[in-house]
Design a protein around this motif. Structure first.
Motif, PDB file in Angstrom:
ATOM      1  N   ALA A   1       0.763  -1.214  -0.015  1.00 15.80           N
ATOM      2  CA  ALA A   1       0.060   0.009  -0.041  1.00 15.80           C
ATOM      3  C   ALA A   1       0.783   1.358   0.139  1.00 15.80           C
ATOM      4  N   LEU A   2       2.189   1.187   0.245  1.00 21.33           N
ATOM      5  CA  LEU A   2       3.112   2.400   0.287  1.00 21.33           C
ATOM      6  C   LEU A   2       3.343   2.743  -1.084  1.00 21.33           C
ATOM      7  N   PRO A   3       3.846   4.093  -1.176  1.00 22.71           N
ATOM      8  CA  PRO A   3       4.387   4.560  -2.456  1.00 22.71           C
ATOM      9  C   PRO A   3       5.591   3.822  -2.768  1.00 22.71           C
ATOM     10  N   ASN A   4       5.695   3.283  -4.055  1.00 21.97           N
ATOM     11  CA  ASN A   4       6.782   2.476  -4.428  1.00 21.97           C
ATOM     12  C   ASN A   4       7.324   2.810  -5.738  1.00 21.97           C
ATOM     13  N   PRO A   5       7.710   4.232  -6.068  1.00 17.91           N
ATOM     14  CA  PRO A   5       7.927   4.794  -7.409  1.00 17.91           C
ATOM     15  C   PRO A   5       8.947   3.857  -8.317  1.00 17.91           C
ATOM     16  N   TYR A   6       9.947   3.222  -7.538  1.00 18.48           N
ATOM     17  CA  TYR A   6      11.072   2.536  -8.359  1.00 18.48           C
ATOM     18  C   TYR A   6      10.770   0.893  -8.357  1.00 18.48           C
ATOM     19  N   GLY A   7       9.345   0.676  -8.142  1.00 21.62           N
ATOM     20  CA  GLY A   7       9.164  -0.789  -8.194  1.00 21.62           C
ATOM     21  C   GLY A   7      10.008  -1.811  -7.581  1.00 21.62           C
ATOM     22  N   VAL A   8      10.326  -1.420  -6.426  1.00 16.33           N
ATOM     23  CA  VAL A   8      11.288  -2.218  -5.418  1.00 16.33           C
ATOM     24  C   VAL A   8      10.360  -3.278  -5.070  1.00 16.33           C
ATOM     25  N   THR A   9      11.252  -4.740  -5.281  1.00 18.59           N
ATOM     26  CA  THR A   9      10.345  -5.986  -4.723  1.00 18.59           C
ATOM     27  C   THR A   9      10.807  -6.179  -3.359  1.00 18.59           C
ATOM     28  N   THR A  10      12.086  -6.712  -3.178  1.00 17.74           N
ATOM     29  CA  THR A  10      12.530  -7.128  -1.962  1.00 17.74           C
ATOM     30  C   THR A  10      13.359  -5.892  -1.256  1.00 17.74           C
ATOM     31  N   MET A  11      13.308  -5.648   0.045  1.00 23.15           N
ATOM     32  CA  MET A  11      14.032  -4.555   0.579  1.00 23.15           C
ATOM     33  C   MET A  11      14.703  -5.267   1.879  1.00 23.15           C
ATOM     34  N   LEU A  12      16.169  -4.783   2.151  1.00 21.47           N
ATOM     35  CA  LEU A  12      16.569  -5.041   3.132  1.00 21.47           C
ATOM     36  C   LEU A  12      16.534  -3.942   4.449  1.00 21.47           C
ATOM     37  N   ALA A  13      16.088  -4.020   5.484  1.00 22.99           N
ATOM     38  CA  ALA A  13      16.098  -2.963   6.289  1.00 22.99           C
ATOM     39  C   ALA A  13      16.965  -3.254   7.553  1.00 22.99           C
ATOM     40  N   ALA A  14      17.968  -2.317   7.643  1.00 18.37           N
ATOM     41  CA  ALA A  14      18.942  -2.838   9.026  1.00 18.37           C
ATOM     42  C   ALA A  14      18.765  -1.318   9.888  1.00 18.37           C
ATOM     43  N   PRO A  15      18.536  -1.542  11.146  1.00 20.55           N
ATOM     44  CA  PRO A  15      18.453  -0.355  12.145  1.00 20.55           C
ATOM     45  C   PRO A  15      19.856   0.243  12.377  1.00 20.55           C
ATOM     46  N   LEU A  16      20.123   1.784  12.398  1.00 18.49           N
ATOM     47  CA  LEU A  16      21.090   2.233  12.856  1.00 18.49           C
ATOM     48  C   LEU A  16      20.861   2.556  14.350  1.00 18.49           C
ATOM     49  N   ARG A  17      21.719   2.010  15.208  1.00 21.84           N
ATOM     50  CA  ARG A  17      21.228   2.284  16.522  1.00 21.84           C
ATOM     51  C   ARG A  17      22.655   2.676  17.445  1.00 21.84           C
ATOM     52  N   VAL A  18      22.304   3.629  18.344  1.00 21.98           N
ATOM     53  CA  VAL A  18      23.374   3.951  19.339  1.00 21.98           C
ATOM     54  C   VAL A  18      22.760   3.709  20.689  1.00 21.98           C
ATOM     55  N   ALA A  19      23.417   2.591  21.146  1.00 19.23           N
ATOM     56  CA  ALA A  19      23.369   1.930  22.374  1.00 19.23           C
ATOM     57  C   ALA A  19      21.924   1.526  22.156  1.00 19.23           C
ATOM     58  N   GLU A  20      20.643   1.653  22.703  1.00 24.19           N
ATOM     59  CA  GLU A  20      19.293   0.895  22.342  1.00 24.19           C
ATOM     60  C   GLU A  20      18.408   1.751  21.560  1.00 24.19           C
TER      61      GLU A  20
END
Ligand code: ADP
Length: 373
Positions: free
Chosen positions: A51-70
């Motif tokens: 349901a999100l806008p996806n103008p580049y037609g991305v299929t699979t996406m890897l998401a990694a958190p940027l964390r400082v301590a917690e």
């Protein structure tokens, strides 16, 4: 494969328009795992991501958190655009490591910025404290001087006219004593006026700070206000040349204003012009009509004000270092221009100064004409 510059611009626009920040709404369990450092491979063709806008037609996406301590400070996302991709263990480990490193870099930048801001705050505070100390020093001195004069004069009078001494004096002697009162009364009056002006300025500043400066605007003739202020100063300083230029007779300069307050502004400009210029130089006051506004200017041939100071003189307590009073008495507290600007702006007008070192200054203000207002 990278993005074209216009795609980058579009991407930023989308990010700014994102109504939700990470962790607001969405799946709380997933948010918690993400915050705990877990990486996710998201299938953007499936709910809820489809349901999100996806103008580049991305299929699979890897998401990694940027964390400082917690604390999650950002998200690193990687994708292969429309190509379906299976992320290997090495790729996941690499993404996780890059995300950790990036989080530290971001945090370091933030801390550096915070430190720079704290330094700037500390400097601003120190400068404000210095100005306050300086102000208190000057204020005490300025208030004390006229009080001392008044006290001395009263004591002198009391001594000269002590009942016990009066009895023993000849009529001639008494007449001389009475004649000597005049100059004492004159200096007393000047001191009382100066004291009262300083106290009025202090009161005005405290009213401005508390938002209680009251104005009672009524239709009034600006030419009459300017003329009256000039006549008053001319009377107080008969040796000074004050030139007054008014619009041609019959020109309507009616403004909706608090006449007393506007008179106060003219007087402040005028007394500054007189005190910051040599006694043998003239001061020119003019009133002109420009379209829907009236403009009052006060020009002097004094020291002039450096460009860098011209914005600051309107600030509370600000006095230009190196500019000394050239004629007359009274140092001033650096309040007058601040009060003047407040009064004029509250009337819907504007203030300003044109000046150059060695070439004198022209202080001006404008007010909307009553018709236009
Ligand atoms: P002050 O009571 O010190 O005159 P003002 O707020 O009226 O306070 O003015 C602030 C400062 O601006 C003055 O201390 C002076 O340094 C500078 N200033 C104001 N008017 C003039 C002028 N006509 N010529 C040169 N300097 C001026």
């Amino acid at each position: 494969m990278g993005l074209a510059p216009e795609q980058v611009a579009q991407w930023w626009a989308e990010q700014v328009a994102q109504p939700q920040r990470f962790g607001e709404g969405g799946d709380p369990e997933q948010t918690a795992r993400f915050a705990a450092g877990e990486l996710f491979v998201l299938d953007l063709t499936q709910p809820p991501y489809d349901a999100l806008p996806n103008p580049y037609g991305v299929t699979t996406m890897l998401a990694a958190p940027l964390r400082v301590a917690e604390r999650v400070v950002g998200i690193l996302t990687l994708d292969h655009s429309g190509e379906p991709h299976h992320y290997t263990e090495e790729e996941l480990a690499l993404a996780g490591a890059v995300a950790r490193l990036e989080a530290f870099v971001i945090e370091r930048e933030r801390l550096l910025e915070e430190r720079a801001a704290a330094r700037a705050d500390a400097l601003a505070l120190a400068a404000a404290n210095r100005r306050m100390d300086e102000f208190l020093g000057i204020a005490t001195h300025e208030l004390k001087t006229p009080v001392t004069v008044l006290q001395a004069n009263v004591q002198l009078l009391a001594r000269r006219f002590a009942p016990a001494a009066l009895e023993r004096r000849s009529a001639e002697d008494l007449a001389r004593a009475v004649a000597s009162i005049q100059p004492l009364l004159a200096t007393s009056e000047r001191s009382a006026r100066r004291l009262s002006r300083l106290v009025d300025d202090l009161l005005d500043v405290s009213r401005i700070r508390e938002g209680h400066l009251e104005l009672v605007p009524e239709p009034c003739d600006l030419a009459a206000i300017v003329r009256e202020a000039v006549e008053e100063q001319q009377h107080l300083q008969p040796d000074r040349v004050i030139q007054l230029t008014l619009p041609a007779a019959g020109t309507d300069v009616t403004v909706a204003a608090d006449a007393e307050r506007i008179g106060q502004v003219v007087t402040n400009y005028l007394t500054n012009a007189l005190k910051y210029s040599p006694a043998d130089r003239p001061v020119a006051v003019s009133l002109a009509v420009e379209e829907a506004r009236a403009r009052v200017s006060v020009r002097d041939e004094g020291t002039g004000i450096p460009a860098a100071e011209q914005d600051q003189i309107w600030e509370l307590f600000h006095r230009v270092p190196g500019i000394e009073v050239q004629s007359g008495s009274g140092v001033g507290l650096g309040l007058g221009l601040h009060i003047s600007r407040e009064i004029v702006e509250r009337h819907g007008g504007a203030v300003g100064v044109a000046s150059a070192v060695g070439a004198g200054s022209t202080f001006w203000f404008t007010l909307p004409l009553a018709d236009a207002a």
